[in-house]
Design an enzyme around this catalytic site. Structure first.
Site, PDB file in Angstrom:
ATOM      1  N   HIS A   1       0.810  -1.224   0.000  1.00 43.13           N
ATOM      2  CA  HIS A   1       0.000   0.000   0.000  1.00 43.13           C
ATOM      3  C   HIS A   1       0.843   1.275   0.000  1.00 43.13           C
ATOM      4  CE1 HIS A   1       0.608  -0.176   4.358  1.00 43.13           C
ATOM      5  NE2 HIS A   1       0.177   1.061   4.443  1.00 43.13           N
TER       6      HIS A   1
ATOM      7  N   GLU B   1       7.536   5.359  13.580  1.00 42.87           N
ATOM      8  CA  GLU B   1       6.158   5.239  14.055  1.00 42.87           C
ATOM      9  C   GLU B   1       6.163   5.391  15.569  1.00 42.87           C
ATOM     10  OE1 GLU B   1       3.732   2.428  11.261  1.00 42.87           O
ATOM     11  OE2 GLU B   1       5.417   1.294  12.002  1.00 42.87           O
TER      12      GLU B   1
ATOM     13  N   HIS C   1       7.768  -2.248   2.055  1.00 45.33           N
ATOM     14  CA  HIS C   1       7.472  -0.845   1.750  1.00 45.33           C
ATOM     15  C   HIS C   1       8.706   0.002   1.447  1.00 45.33           C
ATOM     16  CE1 HIS C   1       3.672  -2.111   3.196  1.00 45.33           C
ATOM     17  NE2 HIS C   1       3.886  -1.925   4.479  1.00 45.33           N
TER      18      HIS C   1
HETATM   19  C1  BG6 Z   1       1.848  -2.108   7.517  1.00 40.92           C
HETATM   20  C2  BG6 Z   1       2.736  -2.675   8.585  1.00 40.92           C
HETATM   21  O1  BG6 Z   1       2.053  -2.787   6.323  1.00 40.92           O
HETATM   22  O2  BG6 Z   1       2.143  -0.733   7.355  1.00 40.92           O
HETATM   23  C3  BG6 Z   1       2.542  -1.910   9.890  1.00 40.92           C
HETATM   24  O3  BG6 Z   1       2.423  -4.052   8.791  1.00 40.92           O
HETATM   25  C4  BG6 Z   1       2.740  -0.429   9.654  1.00 40.92           C
HETATM   26  O4  BG6 Z   1       3.445  -2.385  10.877  1.00 40.92           O
HETATM   27  C5  BG6 Z   1       1.891   0.059   8.503  1.00 40.92           C
HETATM   28  O5  BG6 Z   1       2.397   0.267  10.840  1.00 40.92           O
HETATM   29  C6  BG6 Z   1       2.194   1.517   8.194  1.00 40.92           C
HETATM   30  O6  BG6 Z   1       1.436   1.984   7.134  1.00 40.92           O
HETATM   31  P1  BG6 Z   1       0.321   3.110   7.268  1.00 40.92           P
HETATM   32  O7  BG6 Z   1       0.085   3.557   5.888  1.00 40.92           O
HETATM   33  O8  BG6 Z   1      -0.861   2.396   7.807  1.00 40.92           O
HETATM   34  O9  BG6 Z   1       0.824   4.149   8.174  1.00 40.92           O
END
Ligand code: BG6
Length: 470
Positions: free
Chosen positions: A179, A217, A241
């Site tokens: 994503h 994060e 990612h």
């Molecule tokens: C996810 C991870 O794919 O992406 C998580 O598994 C992470 O650990 C998250 O927190 C972060 O993406 P976003 O876009 O939700 O902030």
């Protein structure tokens, strides 16, 4: 144009991912008028849920995660939701196979264009079995299959899954979700760079000193400790990612805007990444992590990773890409920054260290920050730095989509540009393999900090732009 009529099968329909991401994304598309004119969604999951009860479940999900059902076409939407539980073991009335057959018959009446989309919002351990079943029950031919991440949990399991998927499906049928590629900020990088001489002309080693892909994060992992402890930051975020975003930043100009050419351009970057060496990687674990329910005592899972990645292409040779992410850090942010080489300027008193940084904020609906050295307005030649910020949601006529909505939209249109490819993931997994084999020791860091001190050293004299010494 609206997408073709679609029968959508959502595996894991009552699970967490469907609740938080997939079902809300569907409804969001419906609210925007972007769903096909005709479609059905068959939810599949454990247990037997009546169609009515499934609709009730989806309504509750939307009340919690939005868009609120009453803010859109809920009546029409909910009538299109069906549920069929269990596996593929029977085709008795009400079974998954039976419900699917009827849904497909209904769709076939709508024309030859009708498409079948399988969305696997299930744990990766169940990908193989479901994929095999699709092949055995004649549900794979011509269908689109969407895989959530992680596509593989180790280099070996990636290769196994990849081989099985290609026994059943052609690569063109496969949509693997990452994503971060669907974020508006990430998508903006491409046009920003290839559409503007101002940026395109500095995009490479002659002008760029280093690139930072920084995703700290602030949350912990208490709500999914079991999953997280088996994964860790390197596998959860970096091999997925952070490397995909790196590929998006570092790619050469694709030959065209076709999905294939875009994927090829990302693959070429990943293939040019130098295999990560243990001395280029810092793993961390925040203090108190092992006290979380569900985390075994003495766990050495990484909740933090920083890496210095080298992309050995002509354009980027010698420019470090600094990747960082972690849980329970000082701040939440998602930023890609190009730190530019400071110009030689004999006519200027010493340049401030700030400025000369181009940042794309890929969080939320995205933003652009251009850090500049400026003359402080006034009588004397005083240098200062300031930045110009452009929020992408302020771009005239813009209507930013959340990443899952953008990706689901592309699935419905059969556009694979923002999805990962087999060759790309193959390269990503093989580049981290040396570090998985010879794993650096996990270093503790204080919750609410910027991670272990060793990560600052890794970044070099300028440090990290966020926190740290930068
Ligand atoms: C996810 C991870 O794919 O992406 C998580 O598994 C992470 O650990 C998250 O927190 C972060 O993406 P976003 O876009 O939700 O902030």
């Amino acid at each position: 144009a609206r997408p073709a009529p679609t029968v959508f099968v959502l595996y894991g329909a009552t699970g967490d991912l469907a609740r938080r991401m997939v079902l809300p994304a569907f409804y969001d598309l419906a609210c925007r008028g972007l769903m096909p004119e005709d479609w059905r969604l068959v939810g599949n999951g454990r247990g037997d849920v009546a169609h009515e009860d499934f609709r009730g479940h989806v309504r509750e999900v939307l009340e919690e995660f939005g868009p609120h059902p009453d803010s859109g076409p809920w009546e029409d939407f909910s009538q299109r939701l069906l549920f069929a539980g269990g596996g593929f073991t029977t085709d008795s009335p009400g079974s998954l196979l039976d419900v699917l057959r009827h849904a497909r018959e209904d769709m076939a009446e709508l024309g030859e264009q009708a498409q079948l989309v399988h969305y696997l919002a299930i744990p990766p351990s169940a990908f193989e079995e479901t994929t095999r079943a699709l092949g055995e029950h004649d549900l794979a031919d011509g269908a689109t299959v969407v895989y959530e991440k992680p596509f593989g949990t180790s280099p070996e399991s990636f290769r196994e899954l990849d081989a099985l998927v290609h026994e059943v499906l052609d690569e063109e049928q496969v949509f693997r979700i990452d994503h971060f590629l669907g974020k508006e900020g990430t998508q903006a990088l491409h046009v920003l760079r290839f559409g503007n001489a101002l940026f395109g002309n500095v995009w490479g080693r002659d002008s760029v000193e280093q690139v930072q892909v920084d995703v700290p994060e602030d949350l912990d992992v208490a709500d999914r400790a079991g999953f997280y402890d088996e994964t860790g930051a390197l596998l959860d975020m970096l091999v997925t990612h952070l490397l995909q975003v790196t590929a998006e930043v570092a790619m050469e100009a694709p030959a065209s805007s076709s999905a294939e050419d875009l994927q090829t351009a990302r693959e070429a970057v990943l293939a040019a990444v130098r295999p990560l060496q243990p001395e280029d990687v810092v793993l961390g674990q925040y203090e108190g992590y092992t006290d979380i329910d569900g985390v075994p005592d003495g766990s050495t899972t990484d909740t933090f990773v920083a890496a210095r990645v080298w992309v050995d292409t002509d354009r980027w040779h010698g420019v470090p890409f600094l990747l960082r992410t972690g849980k329970r850090m000082a701040q939440k942010a998602q930023r890609v920054s190009l730190v530019l080489r400071r110009p030689e300027a004999p006519s200027l008193p010493s340049l401030p260290v700030q400025g000369n940084v181009l940042t794309v904020d890929i969080s939320g609906s995205g933003a652009l920050d251009i850090g500049m050295v400026l003359k402080q307005p006034g009588p004397d030649l005083v240098l200062t730095s300031s930045s110009a910020r452009l929020q992408l949601c302020d771009v005239a006529g813009g209507d930013p989509l959340p990443p899952y909505v953008a990706l689901l939209h592309d699935v419905l249109h059969g556009d694979r540009s923002l999805f990962t490819s087999s060759d790309g993931l193959q390269a990503a997994w093989s580049r981290v393999e040396p570090v998985l084999r010879d794993r650096p020791a996990v270093q503790p860091y204080a919750p609410g900090s910027w991670g272990p001190a060793a990560a600052d050293e890794l970044a070099g004299p300028g440090g990290w732009l966020l926190g740290g010494s930068g």
